[in-house]
Design an enzyme around this catalytic site. Structure first.
Site, short mmCIF file in Angstrom:
data_model
loop_
_atom_site.label_atom_id
_atom_site.label_comp_id
_atom_site.label_asym_id
_atom_site.label_seq_id
_atom_site.Cartn_x
_atom_site.Cartn_y
_atom_site.Cartn_z
N GLU B 437 0.73 -1.18 -0.04
CA GLU B 437 0.08 0.01 0.10
C GLU B 437 0.74 1.44 0.04
OE1 GLU B 437 -2.98 -0.78 -0.63
OE2 GLU B 437 -3.01 -2.88 0.15
N GLY B 438 2.06 1.12 -0.76
CA GLY B 438 3.04 2.24 -0.83
C GLY B 438 4.02 2.41 0.20
#
Lengths: 594, 594
Positions: B437-438
């Protein structure tokens, strides 16, 4: 992606400018430190590391070791690597000359063994055990044992290990229970179980020589009742030929987070009447002899720290140069190494690797002066520095090295979490370096207790004066005056923390122990920063005199800039933590429960 | 050793005193935040987490997932756990009321899902995917798609995943290449490969709904040409019954460092003519919709950070209470928890867990105010805070959580390196939370770029004023005036760094990006310290008024003492690093090569 090349420019720069290899070469018995020889040893070691050991590293991780009945099976390629390592003379190179080795000076030992550890730590633990054992036998064993065992050990015909740990006796060797009973013929019969024995068993060599801590039935309790025994896997006849199998065997292998290629054995001694063992040195002095091996092993582990970080860094740097992602600073399709945040990560890794390497090679130089310098005072001071800083070298380098391996995963992004990429291995392998040969907590207690409080901080004050002299020299270089200031601020923080520890002294042992790890980090940062400062001064001088490696030297200056921007400021934080250690002691138990 | 019990005292204290659960309960649509209901939901969730999910965590790690032909096989027990999770209403509890769920308020969501993540992250990723997908469909899908899919998703009959990443498009979604062509009947045919798809395939549910990023042949380049499609594993008839298998299949599973129980798939779409897909929302707005899922997922991952740290901590605390080693402070045979250095380690873990939890639950409260507070201004401010701090919550909590899991290994000493002990799993599992998620780098660039520079630091200044108000309130409490001072020093450091970033602004993008991660750490420490300060003030007030949990409250005060002794001082170091970021930009390439 997985290849390895020794960082030869760093190695030479540090040897030349921080270790002072020319002064080492002038010491009696250190002829191998002559420039030409250094050059060719490093080149050859790099070839062996890159060509033979590095390609096996991942094989060892994937295959691991297993027990086949009572046989310990090591990864494919291990046997050939060991045979080649011995045949090429790399084992003998590092061993004492009096038993046929070549007694490599420590200043060279450090870069050469860094290469072995970088290329394949799990494998290299095997020859590293030979080194420690040779040193212990040399110091403590009687002439008969030495004559019978050392030549075979030095030649690599037989392998070695250290059987110290027992389930109830981890860091606490006083709790060792292994029994040794006199057999009446001068030998002993040992019985008990040892755990976590690296290369405790295997078939890579014709025989294995175990050094074992055990106690006699009537020995005093605690560490003063522990003796050291030599227990061969196969009994050795008086002519050096092998007799029957001794009563010791591997009953289990650990399933570990990393260093899968190194068999970690549970060894059962004496299940069938007692393993035949021979006393090494005097009764009840086992812990003392063990520390001969341990100190050597600890220095080796401090090199593990930089070595694994270097390998992980090389992979990350290569990946960052190849992986193209995204638009950055207005340009599309640049390798991620050009993204400022990735460049920051790479520089952060590189800077700490340089600092670790500078620190540990410098310490290797102290070893050589301690052993070989005819100036007794210089030798004694080097010995004091080594003794003082051994726990810092071991713990700070491994803590830092493990963090660098962690950073390397981050450079890979999602691919970093995939085992096939290979970068996870270094993260997993390096995790143990903070544990084995004494955890960071153990090292920190050694530092503040035995190394500082016991002598009221005398050696550390001596070292601080050396660092202060460096700040003075650095301040004279206009371009580096900022670093001189930063280092002197760091120095003041360390001094204040030292004063605090000494003031608490024996009166508040719990507080001192609670402050120990922060104090160790603080000490590591200041000592590493000291070496970085020296490197910057040398690089600046080189540039001023038109040295032909100007690009490299400008890189060293950039490393120093990054160090003083990022790591030097952490010193203040650690020093504040040291001085607030009372809050740990004061915390009620309830604080631990959510 | 491996059991789990929810930290209910922390959860309640933070909800009561930091989140202000009573004020949340007074908001329209937040009746589940009433004290009695909170109490019973937390108790029941704890039972489910401890009884059903926690015992499967190690099973998932050991067994992992594998591909059997085209079948994805998940660990034993997963099917029963999923069925029970759905049947017990835990899935529906968190889903929107309009589709049959119960719309749990976010303030309760945080502790409840913390329990799922603590007890079994690899499993819980499955229901977490349902939440994100439901939200995206609710926001973007037309009524026909919603009516056909959402009831089955909400009921748990069908499972969900997000198909975003492609080999060349990791963090850089603009590079997505998956093709989608109109089929003429309103549907599309998709073709291409997606990687790293969590729960991309399995047989736990009757159908799987993929949300897929793809581009039409004539779409504009970059992120503005990406659309979102719904692709079911089995086609769905108009009456909701299942039709034939769609053209999508798992072709490989990743062999990962951790979260082995979660199948990470490479999915091939359209190998046999094209996978049938349906456009979600409008063409070319896929990235926007995806961020609806992503923001939810990022908040979830911030909870992973604290959850895994909590699980690892519970194991370490238990071990330290049982493991007897050595002589310490004159007493033999004490558990290592009584060794000052081990106590320091435990307190360090506990303190950061408390700080992470306080921060993330407080943010959950902001979610509730943003959604439900009828006071528009209060709602808007809460939304601004959430938007600003999402990257900090995600990255700081996962960086910190991973470090706590690392510390837990150290408490185990040599046993910590042995996989059977179980503590390594949390270290390995938690490593991915800093990536998925980054990555932390992506979050940091989001923070300084989109969240700060774009609005000239307005929301951060607003938040800083809130923190300043806390320092004022804290300074009025005599016993806590030291913390008030420390927090105000931290605040000044953060403000100075903010001024620096704004002053560099658009003119020096590379410098700002090089400063981003240090700035994120700095922000995380200050925001977490703010919550710790609030907690200390609440605990102090509770003790003054004779609250019946005095032991717990004294523990909170000890946590605050440790925070301000150890973590608050790191703020200065990070702020100095931010202001020295130019050295990263200036470093020549040669600095990276040893």
């Amino acid at each position: 992606m997985d290849s390895y090349a020794a960082p030869l420019r760093d190695m030479r720069f540090i040897l030349d400018h921080l270790v002072g290899i020319d002064r080492i070469a002038a010491l009696p018995g250190c002829a191998d430190a002559e420039p030409d020889l250094v050059h060719s040893i490093l080149e050859e070691a790099d070839k062996f590391a890159a060509g033979v050991l590095a390609p096996l590293n991942k094989v060892g991780d994937r295959e691991g070791c297993h027990l086949d009945g009572e046989r310990v099976v090591v990864p494919n390629g291990w046997q050939e690597a060991w045979d080649q390592f011995v045949a090429s003379g790399w084992l003998g190179l590092s061993l004492p000359a009096e038993y046929g080795g070549q007694g490599l000076t420590k200043s060279l030992w450090a870069p050469v063994w860094e290469m072995w550890f970088s290329s394949n730590l799990a494998f290299t633990m095997l020859p590293q055990l030979t080194l420690g054992q040779t040193e212990a036998l040399e110091v403590a064993a009687d002439e008969t044992l030495k004559a019978l065992y050392l030549p075979k050990i030095v030649s690599g015909e037989w392998a070695c290990n250290m059987s110290l740990t027992e389930p109830q006796a981890g860091s606490d060797l006083a709790a060792v229970r292994m029994r040794a009973e006199p057999a009446g013929d001068g030998s002993y019969r040992l019985a008990g179980q040892k755990i976590f024995i690296s290369y405790g068993d295997h078939e890579l060599a014709a025989n294995i020589v175990h050094l074992v801590l055990a106690r006699l039935p009537d020995a005093p309790p605690g560490i003063k009742g522990i003796s050291l025994f030599l227990v061969p896997k196969f009994l050795v006849n008086a002519d050096g030929s092998l007799g029957e199998k001794n009563d010791v065997r591997a009953v289990a292998l650990e399933h570990k987070l990393g260093i899968h290629g190194s068999p970690t054995c549970t060894l059962a001694y004496g299940d069938h009447g007692g393993a035949v063992g021979y006393l090494v040195g005097e009764l009840n002095r086992g812990i003392e002899y063990m520390f001969v091996m341990m100190n050597d092993a600890r220095f080796g582990v401090s090199v593990h720290g930089v070595a694994l970080a270097e390998r992980a860094y090389q992979m990350a740097l290569r990946y960052a140069g190849e992986r193209v992602q995204g638009k950055v600073l207005g340009s599309a399709g640049l390798p991620i190494a050009a993204h400022p945040d990735v460049k920051r990560q790479l520089l952060a890794m590189r800077t700490r690797i340089f600092a670790m390497r500078a620190l540990v090679y410098t310490a290797a130089g102290w070893f050589d002066h301690a052993r070989h310098n005819p100036d007794q005072e210089a030798a004694a001071r080097s010995r004091r520095y080594i003794d003082l800083l051994m726990p810092v070298l071991k713990a700070w380098n491994t803590e830092t090295g493990n963090l660098v391996c962690d950073d390397a995963i981050q450079v890979f992004g999602g691919m970093g979490f995939v085992e096939e990429t290979g970068i996870t291995q270094h993260y997993r392998d390096s995790r143990v370096t903070r544990i084995y040969e004494g955890t960071t907590g153990i090292q920190a207690n050694d530092l503040v207790g035995r190394k500082i409080l016991r002598e009221n901080g005398a050696t550390l004050r001596e070292l601080l004066a050396d660092i202060r002299a460096e700040t003075t020299a650095l301040a004279l270089v206009n371009d580096l005056a900022g670093h001189a200031h930063a280092l002197s601020v760091n120095l003041a923080d360390l001094e204040r923390s030292l004063d605090f520890l000494l003031a608490q002294g024996q009166g508040a042992p719990a507080l001192v122990q609670a402050a120990a790890v922060p104090f160790l980090h603080l000490s590591g940062l200041v000592c590493a920063g000291w070496q970085v400062a020296r490197a910057a001064r040398a690089a600046h001088a080189g540039l001023a005199t038109g040295a032909d490696n100007a690009d490299y030297l400008r890189g060293v200056l950039a490393i120093a800039d990054f160090w003083f921007a990022t790591y030097a400021p952490q010193v203040r934080a650690w020093s504040e933590t040291v001085q607030a250690a009372a809050c740990v002691v004061a915390a009620p138990d309830a604080a631990l429960y959510g």
